[in-house]
Write an enzyme that holds these catalytic residues in place. Sequence first.
Site, PDB file in Angstrom:
ATOM      1  N   HIS A  79      36.249  36.902  36.885  1.00 47.06           N
ATOM      2  CA  HIS A  79      36.976  37.417  38.122  1.00 47.06           C
ATOM      3  C   HIS A  79      36.266  38.210  38.989  1.00 47.06           C
ATOM      4  O   HIS A  79      36.519  38.397  40.195  1.00 47.06           O
ATOM      5  CB  HIS A  79      38.555  37.913  37.848  1.00 47.06           C
ATOM      6  N   GLY A 217      38.013  48.583  38.351  1.00 43.52           N
ATOM      7  CA  GLY A 217      36.485  49.093  38.565  1.00 43.52           C
ATOM      8  C   GLY A 217      35.880  48.891  37.010  1.00 43.52           C
ATOM      9  O   GLY A 217      34.403  48.863  37.132  1.00 43.52           O
ATOM     10  N   SER A 219      36.462  46.508  35.002  1.00 41.06           N
ATOM     11  CA  SER A 219      36.376  45.180  34.562  1.00 41.06           C
ATOM     12  C   SER A 219      35.097  44.533  34.624  1.00 41.06           C
ATOM     13  O   SER A 219      33.844  45.016  35.337  1.00 41.06           O
ATOM     14  CB  SER A 219      37.191  44.258  35.686  1.00 41.06           C
TER      15      SER A 219
END
Length: 263
Positions: A79, A217, A219
């Site tokens: 993502h 942030g 991720s």
Amino acid sequence: MARSWLRRGAAAVAVCGAVLTSVPPATATGGPVVPDTRIVGGRNADVRDVPWQVSLRSRDGHICGGSIIRADAVVTAAHCTVGAPPDSLSVQAGSSVRGSGGQIVPVARVLRHPKFNAATIDYDVAVLELASPLDFGAGVRAVPLLPEGREPITGTPATVTGWGATRDGGALPERLRRVDVPKLSDTYCKGAYGTSSITPRMTCYGYEGGRKDACQGDSGGPLVVDGYLAGIASWGTGCASPGHPGVYTKVSDPSIHAYITRS
Ligand code: ARG
């Protein structure tokens, strides 16, 4: 409370970056100064202790974390790569300070898991091939993957690191941070988010009472058990909120593991 998984979809990266850079720091609100340790339970980290950690950057700066798996390859969340042209991406390795020092290397190619589903955030893994190899040394080295099928048992301690927000919706810290979180049972994880939301490619870490978690942030960044990459920070509802633990891509899952090792 912000649901991080609403960041999914085509605009995920742009939304993350725009939101995170436009929010003032906690201390600018005029309220009491609350230590970060009370929000996500983190503390400062030194990249030499987690030398696989990188900052994934777009033209506008930090968007996500990542982990070095070879001198010329980094693993992150799929993502994180949606909506960002590969030629706008680079990684910063070997520095504890976001946007300063270390080595910055452009990304040559983005390999996203073919089954990645932006609506469900299933198969949230991507491998970034670097334009040139990183120079391994203090603060720059690869992390081994947890072997396929060797998922840790409930309660196993893990460490998650990153430059993500120190509270839900907050600003990004300059210094790398770390927090220790135990693995939660699948039963608890499914109870928290719904059985159909938690696929076999996902696993929860954190506390039932919240307080310690990854945040926006983080991720794409590493969750490490015993020196092995066990998870990739993926999603959660809010950050460190009771009953809503962090959800991580499960590296020991056969399909996730095979995709990383064969890329
Ligand atoms: N999805 C968010 C990101 O893009 C944050 C993921 C982790 N959230 C959490 N509460 N553990 O950085």
